[in-house]
Write an enzyme that holds these catalytic residues in place. Structure first.
Site, PDB file in Angstrom:
ATOM      1  N   ALA A 123      -8.743  21.636   0.879  1.00 38.07           N
ATOM      2  CA  ALA A 123      -9.752  21.516  -0.178  1.00 38.07           C
ATOM      3  C   ALA A 123     -11.101  22.139   0.183  1.00 38.07           C
ATOM      4  CB  ALA A 123      -9.952  20.046  -0.529  1.00 38.07           C
ATOM      5  N   ASN A 189     -10.256  13.789   3.178  1.00 41.53           N
ATOM      6  CA  ASN A 189      -9.627  14.452   4.335  1.00 41.53           C
ATOM      7  C   ASN A 189     -10.458  15.643   4.792  1.00 41.53           C
ATOM      8  OD1 ASN A 189      -6.744  13.357   4.966  1.00 41.53           O
ATOM      9  ND2 ASN A 189      -6.971  13.264   2.747  1.00 41.53           N
ATOM     10  N   HIS A 219     -17.659  19.993  -2.763  1.00 43.64           N
ATOM     11  CA  HIS A 219     -17.929  19.753  -1.341  1.00 43.64           C
ATOM     12  C   HIS A 219     -19.043  20.705  -0.897  1.00 43.64           C
ATOM     13  CE1 HIS A 219     -14.255  17.415  -1.216  1.00 43.64           C
ATOM     14  NE2 HIS A 219     -13.584  18.447  -1.691  1.00 43.64           N
TER      15      HIS A 219
HETATM   16  N1  LIG Z   1      -6.808  18.181   3.543  1.00 42.77           N
HETATM   17  C1  LIG Z   1      -7.240  18.138   2.280  1.00 42.77           C
HETATM   18  O1  LIG Z   1      -8.196  18.828   1.907  1.00 42.77           O
HETATM   19  C2  LIG Z   1      -6.534  17.269   1.299  1.00 42.77           C
HETATM   20  C3  LIG Z   1      -5.581  16.368   1.716  1.00 42.77           C
HETATM   21  N2  LIG Z   1      -4.917  15.575   0.821  1.00 42.77           N
HETATM   22  C4  LIG Z   1      -3.898  14.645   1.352  1.00 42.77           C
HETATM   23  O2  LIG Z   1      -2.660  14.923   0.734  1.00 42.77           O
HETATM   24  C5  LIG Z   1      -2.043  13.705   0.349  1.00 42.77           C
HETATM   25  C6  LIG Z   1      -1.121  13.962  -0.817  1.00 42.77           C
HETATM   26  O3  LIG Z   1      -1.881  14.365  -1.941  1.00 42.77           O
HETATM   27  P1  LIG Z   1      -1.225  14.482  -3.381  1.00 42.77           P
HETATM   28  O4  LIG Z   1      -0.031  15.340  -3.352  1.00 42.77           O
HETATM   29  O5  LIG Z   1      -2.323  14.806  -4.310  1.00 42.77           O
HETATM   30  O6  LIG Z   1      -0.778  12.957  -3.609  1.00 42.77           O
HETATM   31  P2  LIG Z   1       0.320  12.412  -4.625  1.00 42.77           P
HETATM   32  O7  LIG Z   1       0.085  10.936  -4.699  1.00 42.77           O
HETATM   33  O8  LIG Z   1       0.347  13.195  -5.882  1.00 42.77           O
HETATM   34  O9  LIG Z   1       1.702  12.698  -3.867  1.00 42.77           O
HETATM   35  C7  LIG Z   1       2.043  12.097  -2.659  1.00 42.77           C
HETATM   36  C8  LIG Z   1       3.557  11.932  -2.657  1.00 42.77           C
HETATM   37  O10 LIG Z   1       3.977  11.557  -1.351  1.00 42.77           O
HETATM   38  C9  LIG Z   1       4.954  10.537  -1.481  1.00 42.77           C
HETATM   39  N3  LIG Z   1       5.012   9.778  -0.235  1.00 42.77           N
HETATM   40  C10 LIG Z   1       4.101   8.938   0.274  1.00 42.77           C
HETATM   41  N4  LIG Z   1       4.532   8.445   1.453  1.00 42.77           N
HETATM   42  C11 LIG Z   1       5.743   9.005   1.688  1.00 42.77           C
HETATM   43  C12 LIG Z   1       6.691   8.878   2.736  1.00 42.77           C
HETATM   44  N5  LIG Z   1       6.479   8.067   3.763  1.00 42.77           N
HETATM   45  N6  LIG Z   1       7.834   9.595   2.652  1.00 42.77           N
HETATM   46  C13 LIG Z   1       8.072  10.415   1.603  1.00 42.77           C
HETATM   47  N7  LIG Z   1       7.206  10.571   0.568  1.00 42.77           N
HETATM   48  C14 LIG Z   1       6.069   9.860   0.614  1.00 42.77           C
HETATM   49  C15 LIG Z   1       4.519   9.720  -2.695  1.00 42.77           C
HETATM   50  O11 LIG Z   1       5.611   8.978  -3.219  1.00 42.77           O
HETATM   51  C16 LIG Z   1       4.054  10.848  -3.623  1.00 42.77           C
HETATM   52  O12 LIG Z   1       5.139  11.354  -4.385  1.00 42.77           O
HETATM   53  C17 LIG Z   1      -3.222  12.767   0.065  1.00 42.77           C
HETATM   54  O13 LIG Z   1      -2.852  11.414   0.221  1.00 42.77           O
HETATM   55  C18 LIG Z   1      -4.251  13.195   1.083  1.00 42.77           C
HETATM   56  O14 LIG Z   1      -4.066  12.449   2.279  1.00 42.77           O
HETATM   57  C19 LIG Z   1      -5.163  15.658  -0.512  1.00 42.77           C
HETATM   58  C20 LIG Z   1      -6.120  16.539  -0.991  1.00 42.77           C
HETATM   59  C21 LIG Z   1      -6.902  17.391  -0.111  1.00 42.77           C
HETATM   60  O1  LIG Z   2      -9.207  17.854  -3.142  1.00 41.06           O
HETATM   61  C1  LIG Z   2     -10.361  17.599  -2.699  1.00 41.06           C
HETATM   62  O2  LIG Z   2     -11.392  18.026  -3.248  1.00 41.06           O
HETATM   63  C2  LIG Z   2     -10.569  16.824  -1.431  1.00 41.06           C
HETATM   64  C3  LIG Z   2      -9.642  15.762  -1.095  1.00 41.06           C
HETATM   65  O3  LIG Z   2      -8.991  15.198  -1.922  1.00 41.06           O
HETATM   66  C4  LIG Z   2      -9.550  15.357   0.312  1.00 41.06           C
HETATM   67  O4  LIG Z   2     -10.366  15.781   1.115  1.00 41.06           O
HETATM   68  O5  LIG Z   2      -8.618  14.595   0.642  1.00 41.06           O
END
Ligand SMILES: NC(=O)C1=CN([C@@H]2O[C@H](COP(=O)(O)OP(=O)(O)OC[C@H]3O[C@@H](n4cnc5c(N)ncnc54)[C@H](O)[C@@H]3O)[C@@H](O)[C@H]2O)C=CC1
Ligand SMILES: O=C([O-])CC(=O)C(=O)O
Length: 268
Positions: A123, A189, A219
Protein backbone atom coordinates in the site's frame (compact mmCIF):
# COMPACT_ATOMS: atom_id res chain seq x y z
CA UNK A 1 7.37 -22.02 -14.59
CA UNK A 2 7.48 -21.40 -10.86
CA UNK A 3 4.59 -22.89 -8.92
CA UNK A 4 2.63 -20.40 -6.82
CA UNK A 5 0.50 -21.08 -3.75
CA UNK A 6 -1.70 -18.40 -2.19
CA UNK A 7 -2.85 -18.34 1.44
CA UNK A 8 -6.13 -16.42 1.73
CA UNK A 9 -8.64 -15.97 -1.08
CA UNK A 10 -10.09 -12.58 -0.16
CA UNK A 11 -9.64 -9.11 -1.62
CA UNK A 12 -5.91 -9.31 -2.32
CA UNK A 13 -5.74 -13.09 -2.82
CA UNK A 14 -8.44 -13.11 -5.47
CA UNK A 15 -6.87 -10.33 -7.57
CA UNK A 16 -3.46 -11.99 -7.33
CA UNK A 17 -4.84 -15.46 -8.15
CA UNK A 18 -6.65 -14.14 -11.22
CA UNK A 19 -3.54 -12.39 -12.50
CA UNK A 20 -1.39 -15.49 -12.03
CA UNK A 21 -3.99 -17.77 -13.60
CA UNK A 22 -4.47 -15.43 -16.58
CA UNK A 23 -0.71 -15.19 -17.21
CA UNK A 24 -0.44 -11.53 -16.15
CA UNK A 25 2.10 -12.12 -13.37
CA UNK A 26 5.13 -13.34 -15.30
CA UNK A 27 6.36 -16.90 -15.69
CA UNK A 28 4.47 -18.35 -12.76
CA UNK A 29 1.55 -20.74 -12.57
CA UNK A 30 -1.24 -20.95 -10.03
CA UNK A 31 -0.96 -24.29 -8.24
CA UNK A 32 -2.98 -24.02 -5.02
CA UNK A 33 -5.01 -21.70 -2.79
CA UNK A 34 -5.38 -22.36 0.94
CA UNK A 35 -8.77 -21.23 2.26
CA UNK A 36 -10.74 -21.58 5.48
CA UNK A 37 -14.11 -22.39 3.92
CA UNK A 38 -14.02 -23.97 0.49
CA UNK A 39 -17.81 -23.83 0.03
CA UNK A 40 -17.63 -20.02 -0.36
CA UNK A 41 -15.86 -20.19 -3.73
CA UNK A 42 -17.44 -20.77 -7.15
CA UNK A 43 -14.20 -22.22 -8.49
CA UNK A 44 -13.71 -24.61 -5.55
CA UNK A 45 -13.76 -27.63 -7.88
CA UNK A 46 -11.42 -26.15 -10.48
CA UNK A 47 -9.39 -28.72 -12.37
CA UNK A 48 -6.76 -26.10 -13.22
CA UNK A 49 -5.66 -25.30 -9.68
CA UNK A 50 -6.33 -26.67 -6.23
CA UNK A 51 -8.50 -24.90 -3.68
CA UNK A 52 -8.14 -26.58 -0.33
CA UNK A 53 -8.82 -26.18 3.39
CA UNK A 54 -6.19 -28.82 4.09
CA UNK A 55 -2.82 -27.26 4.91
CA UNK A 56 -0.96 -30.57 4.41
CA UNK A 57 -2.41 -30.90 0.92
CA UNK A 58 -1.49 -27.27 0.17
CA UNK A 59 2.13 -27.56 1.32
CA UNK A 60 2.61 -30.90 -0.45
CA UNK A 61 2.29 -29.21 -3.87
CA UNK A 62 6.06 -28.50 -4.18
CA UNK A 63 5.43 -24.78 -4.28
CA UNK A 64 8.24 -22.43 -5.33
CA UNK A 65 6.52 -19.29 -4.05
CA UNK A 66 3.95 -18.95 -1.25
CA UNK A 67 2.05 -15.67 -1.04
CA UNK A 68 0.41 -14.78 2.25
CA UNK A 69 -2.73 -12.65 1.74
CA UNK A 70 -4.61 -13.67 4.87
CA UNK A 71 -3.59 -11.63 7.91
CA UNK A 72 -1.18 -11.68 10.85
CA UNK A 73 -2.53 -15.00 12.15
CA UNK A 74 -1.65 -16.73 8.88
CA UNK A 75 1.93 -15.39 9.01
CA UNK A 76 2.26 -16.91 12.47
CA UNK A 77 0.55 -20.16 11.51
CA UNK A 78 2.10 -20.89 8.11
CA UNK A 79 5.20 -18.74 7.59
CA UNK A 80 7.72 -21.23 8.94
CA UNK A 81 6.08 -24.13 7.15
CA UNK A 82 6.20 -22.38 3.76
CA UNK A 83 9.94 -21.77 4.12
CA UNK A 84 10.52 -25.28 5.48
CA UNK A 85 8.93 -26.71 2.34
CA UNK A 86 11.42 -24.81 0.20
CA UNK A 87 9.30 -21.91 -1.03
CA UNK A 88 10.11 -18.22 -1.12
CA UNK A 89 7.58 -16.37 1.03
CA UNK A 90 5.84 -13.15 -0.04
CA UNK A 91 4.23 -11.41 2.94
CA UNK A 92 1.59 -8.70 2.79
CA UNK A 93 0.62 -8.87 6.48
CA UNK A 94 4.06 -7.64 7.43
CA UNK A 95 2.76 -5.97 10.61
CA UNK A 96 3.12 -9.46 12.13
CA UNK A 97 6.88 -8.74 12.20
CA UNK A 98 6.32 -6.22 15.02
CA UNK A 99 6.57 -9.42 17.07
CA UNK A 100 10.37 -9.69 17.21
CA UNK A 101 10.38 -13.37 18.11
CA UNK A 102 8.24 -14.25 15.08
CA UNK A 103 10.35 -12.05 12.84
CA UNK A 104 13.56 -13.73 14.06
CA UNK A 105 12.08 -17.21 13.72
CA UNK A 106 11.06 -16.65 10.08
CA UNK A 107 14.23 -14.78 9.08
CA UNK A 108 16.41 -17.52 10.61
CA UNK A 109 14.32 -20.17 8.89
CA UNK A 110 14.66 -18.40 5.52
CA UNK A 111 18.41 -18.24 5.97
CA UNK A 112 18.70 -21.91 6.96
CA UNK A 113 16.57 -23.03 4.02
CA UNK A 114 18.23 -20.73 1.50
CA UNK A 115 14.88 -19.10 0.69
CA UNK A 116 13.77 -15.46 0.65
CA UNK A 117 11.12 -13.55 2.55
CA UNK A 118 9.92 -10.82 0.19
CA UNK A 119 7.96 -7.76 1.32
CA UNK A 120 6.25 -5.95 -1.56
CA UNK A 121 5.72 -2.19 -1.22
CA UNK A 122 2.00 -3.03 -1.15
CA UNK A 123 0.00 0.00 0.00
CA UNK A 124 2.92 2.43 0.19
CA UNK A 125 5.87 3.54 -1.86
CA UNK A 126 9.28 5.02 -1.39
CA UNK A 127 10.62 1.92 0.36
CA UNK A 128 13.44 1.73 -2.20
CA UNK A 129 14.63 5.18 -1.19
CA UNK A 130 14.04 4.75 2.56
CA UNK A 131 15.92 1.42 2.51
CA UNK A 132 18.82 2.94 0.58
CA UNK A 133 18.83 6.05 2.80
CA UNK A 134 18.94 3.90 5.92
CA UNK A 135 22.37 2.69 4.90
CA UNK A 136 22.76 5.86 6.80
CA UNK A 137 22.73 7.59 8.96
CA UNK A 138 18.98 8.16 8.85
CA UNK A 139 17.61 10.66 11.36
CA UNK A 140 13.83 10.46 11.29
CA UNK A 141 10.98 8.59 9.61
CA UNK A 142 7.31 9.49 10.13
CA UNK A 143 4.06 8.17 8.72
CA UNK A 144 0.59 9.71 8.81
CA UNK A 145 -2.16 7.32 7.70
CA UNK A 146 -5.67 8.63 6.98
CA UNK A 147 -8.62 6.56 5.87
CA UNK A 148 -12.33 7.36 5.57
CA UNK A 149 -14.66 6.16 8.36
CA UNK A 150 -15.87 3.13 6.37
CA UNK A 151 -12.32 1.72 6.47
CA UNK A 152 -12.29 1.54 10.28
CA UNK A 153 -15.32 -0.65 10.98
CA UNK A 154 -14.21 -3.84 12.68
CA UNK A 155 -11.15 -2.17 14.21
CA UNK A 156 -10.63 -0.90 17.75
CA UNK A 157 -11.46 2.64 16.55
CA UNK A 158 -15.08 1.55 16.27
CA UNK A 159 -15.07 1.36 20.08
CA UNK A 160 -13.45 4.80 20.49
CA UNK A 161 -15.69 6.93 18.30
CA UNK A 162 -19.05 6.92 16.50
CA UNK A 163 -17.78 6.42 12.95
CA UNK A 164 -21.18 7.05 11.34
CA UNK A 165 -21.46 10.52 12.90
CA UNK A 166 -17.89 11.78 12.67
CA UNK A 167 -17.76 15.22 11.06
CA UNK A 168 -14.10 16.18 11.67
CA UNK A 169 -10.83 14.20 11.32
CA UNK A 170 -10.16 12.13 14.44
CA UNK A 171 -6.65 11.17 15.56
CA UNK A 172 -7.05 7.58 16.74
CA UNK A 173 -3.39 6.81 17.37
CA UNK A 174 -0.13 8.61 17.93
CA UNK A 175 2.96 6.62 18.80
CA UNK A 176 5.51 4.28 17.26
CA UNK A 177 5.12 1.64 14.56
CA UNK A 178 5.60 -1.25 17.00
CA UNK A 179 2.18 -0.36 18.45
CA UNK A 180 0.36 0.79 15.30
CA UNK A 181 1.25 -2.45 13.52
CA UNK A 182 -0.02 -4.48 16.47
CA UNK A 183 -3.16 -2.45 17.22
CA UNK A 184 -4.34 -2.25 13.59
CA UNK A 185 -3.41 -5.65 12.12
CA UNK A 186 -5.67 -5.24 9.08
CA UNK A 187 -5.11 -1.55 8.48
CA UNK A 188 -1.63 -0.16 9.21
CA UNK A 189 0.76 -2.80 7.87
CA UNK A 190 2.36 0.08 6.01
CA UNK A 191 3.94 1.27 9.29
CA UNK A 192 5.69 -2.10 9.58
CA UNK A 193 7.00 -2.08 6.02
CA UNK A 194 8.32 1.44 6.56
CA UNK A 195 10.01 0.43 9.85
CA UNK A 196 11.73 -2.56 8.30
CA UNK A 197 12.99 -0.47 5.39
CA UNK A 198 14.14 2.38 7.61
CA UNK A 199 14.94 2.89 11.29
CA UNK A 200 12.93 0.16 12.97
CA UNK A 201 9.63 -0.33 14.78
CA UNK A 202 10.54 1.67 17.88
CA UNK A 203 11.82 4.82 16.16
CA UNK A 204 9.31 5.15 13.30
CA UNK A 205 6.68 7.67 14.42
CA UNK A 206 3.09 7.08 13.33
CA UNK A 207 -0.23 8.95 13.45
CA UNK A 208 -3.49 7.35 12.38
CA UNK A 209 -6.61 9.36 11.48
CA UNK A 210 -10.20 8.65 10.62
CA UNK A 211 -11.04 11.38 8.11
CA UNK A 212 -14.64 11.91 6.98
CA UNK A 213 -13.51 14.40 4.32
CA UNK A 214 -11.55 11.94 2.16
CA UNK A 215 -12.46 9.08 -0.17
CA UNK A 216 -9.00 7.51 -0.57
CA UNK A 217 -6.65 5.77 1.87
CA UNK A 218 -3.87 8.32 2.27
CA UNK A 219 -0.36 7.66 3.54
CA UNK A 220 2.10 10.54 4.07
CA UNK A 221 5.73 9.60 4.59
CA UNK A 222 8.55 11.91 5.62
CA UNK A 223 12.16 10.90 6.17
CA UNK A 224 15.41 12.78 6.78
CA UNK A 225 19.00 11.67 6.83
CA UNK A 226 22.40 11.93 5.21
CA UNK A 227 20.74 11.07 1.87
CA UNK A 228 18.56 14.17 2.02
CA UNK A 229 14.81 14.21 2.51
CA UNK A 230 11.75 12.51 1.19
CA UNK A 231 8.16 13.69 1.42
CA UNK A 232 5.70 11.41 -0.22
CA UNK A 233 1.91 11.36 -0.28
CA UNK A 234 0.14 8.24 -1.50
CA UNK A 235 -3.59 8.10 -2.26
CA UNK A 236 -4.87 4.55 -2.64
CA UNK A 237 -8.26 3.85 -4.17
CA UNK A 238 -9.99 1.55 -1.66
CA UNK A 239 -11.07 -1.73 -3.19
CA UNK A 240 -14.81 -2.30 -3.59
CA UNK A 241 -14.65 -5.50 -1.53
CA UNK A 242 -12.64 -4.21 1.41
CA UNK A 243 -12.32 -0.46 2.05
CA UNK A 244 -9.32 -1.07 4.35
CA UNK A 245 -7.29 -2.33 1.37
CA UNK A 246 -6.28 -0.43 -1.76
CA UNK A 247 -6.30 -2.05 -5.24
CA UNK A 248 -2.58 -1.22 -5.39
CA UNK A 249 -1.75 -3.94 -2.84
CA UNK A 250 -2.57 -6.81 -5.22
CA UNK A 251 -0.97 -4.88 -8.09
CA UNK A 252 2.23 -4.61 -6.06
CA UNK A 253 2.25 -8.37 -5.39
CA UNK A 254 1.70 -9.03 -9.10
CA UNK A 255 4.63 -6.73 -9.94
CA UNK A 256 6.78 -8.64 -7.42
CA UNK A 257 5.90 -11.93 -9.11
CA UNK A 258 6.80 -10.46 -12.51
CA UNK A 259 10.19 -9.40 -11.11
CA UNK A 260 10.86 -12.91 -9.80
CA UNK A 261 10.79 -14.38 -13.29
CA UNK A 262 12.06 -11.45 -15.33
CA UNK A 263 15.53 -10.63 -16.61
CA UNK A 264 14.76 -6.91 -16.28
CA UNK A 265 13.73 -5.48 -12.90
CA UNK A 266 13.00 -1.83 -12.19
CA UNK A 267 11.79 0.03 -9.12
CA UNK A 268 12.88 -2.08 -6.16
N1 LIG B 1 1.24 -4.48 3.46
C1 LIG B 1 0.19 -3.72 3.14
O1 LIG B 1 0.35 -2.58 2.68
C2 LIG B 1 -1.18 -4.27 3.31
C3 LIG B 1 -1.39 -5.46 3.97
N2 LIG B 1 -2.65 -5.98 4.12
C4 LIG B 1 -2.78 -7.27 4.83
O2 LIG B 1 -3.42 -8.19 3.98
C5 LIG B 1 -4.41 -8.90 4.70
C6 LIG B 1 -5.48 -9.37 3.75
O3 LIG B 1 -6.15 -8.26 3.20
P1 LIG B 1 -7.47 -8.43 2.34
O4 LIG B 1 -7.28 -9.39 1.25
O5 LIG B 1 -7.95 -7.07 2.03
O6 LIG B 1 -8.44 -9.08 3.45
P2 LIG B 1 -9.76 -9.92 3.20
O7 LIG B 1 -10.45 -9.97 4.53
O8 LIG B 1 -10.52 -9.43 2.03
O9 LIG B 1 -9.22 -11.38 2.83
C7 LIG B 1 -8.49 -12.17 3.72
C8 LIG B 1 -8.83 -13.62 3.41
O10 LIG B 1 -7.93 -14.47 4.12
C9 LIG B 1 -8.67 -15.54 4.66
N3 LIG B 1 -7.93 -16.10 5.79
C10 LIG B 1 -7.70 -15.56 6.99
N4 LIG B 1 -6.97 -16.40 7.75
C11 LIG B 1 -6.72 -17.50 6.99
C12 LIG B 1 -6.03 -18.71 7.22
N5 LIG B 1 -5.46 -18.97 8.38
N6 LIG B 1 -5.99 -19.62 6.22
C13 LIG B 1 -6.58 -19.38 5.02
N7 LIG B 1 -7.26 -18.24 4.75
C14 LIG B 1 -7.34 -17.32 5.73
C15 LIG B 1 -10.03 -14.94 5.04
O11 LIG B 1 -11.01 -15.96 5.16
C16 LIG B 1 -10.25 -14.02 3.84
O12 LIG B 1 -10.88 -14.72 2.77
C17 LIG B 1 -4.87 -7.89 5.77
O13 LIG B 1 -5.40 -8.55 6.90
C18 LIG B 1 -3.60 -7.14 6.10
O14 LIG B 1 -2.92 -7.80 7.15
C19 LIG B 1 -3.73 -5.34 3.60
C20 LIG B 1 -3.59 -4.14 2.94
C21 LIG B 1 -2.30 -3.49 2.77
O1 LIG C 1 -4.34 -0.37 1.89
C1 LIG C 1 -3.86 0.54 2.63
O2 LIG C 1 -3.96 1.75 2.35
C2 LIG C 1 -3.06 0.22 3.86
C3 LIG C 1 -3.40 -0.96 4.63
O3 LIG C 1 -4.50 -1.44 4.61
C4 LIG C 1 -2.37 -1.53 5.50
O4 LIG C 1 -1.33 -0.91 5.69
O5 LIG C 1 -2.59 -2.65 6.01
Amino acid sequence: MKKVGIIGYGTIGEDVAQAVHQGRAGLVQLEAILVRDKSKYEDSNSTEYLITEDEDEFFNQNLDIVIECAGHGAVRKYGERALHHGADLILVSIGAFADESLQKLLRDKAEQSGRKIIVPSAAIGGLDRIAAGSVGPMEEVTLVTRKPPKAWYGTLIEEQVNLAELSEPYCAFEGVARDSARLFPESVNVSAALSLAGIGFDKTKVKVYVDPHISHNIHEIEARGKFGQIKLQIQNTPSARNPKTGYIVAMSVIKTLRDMSSSFVIGI
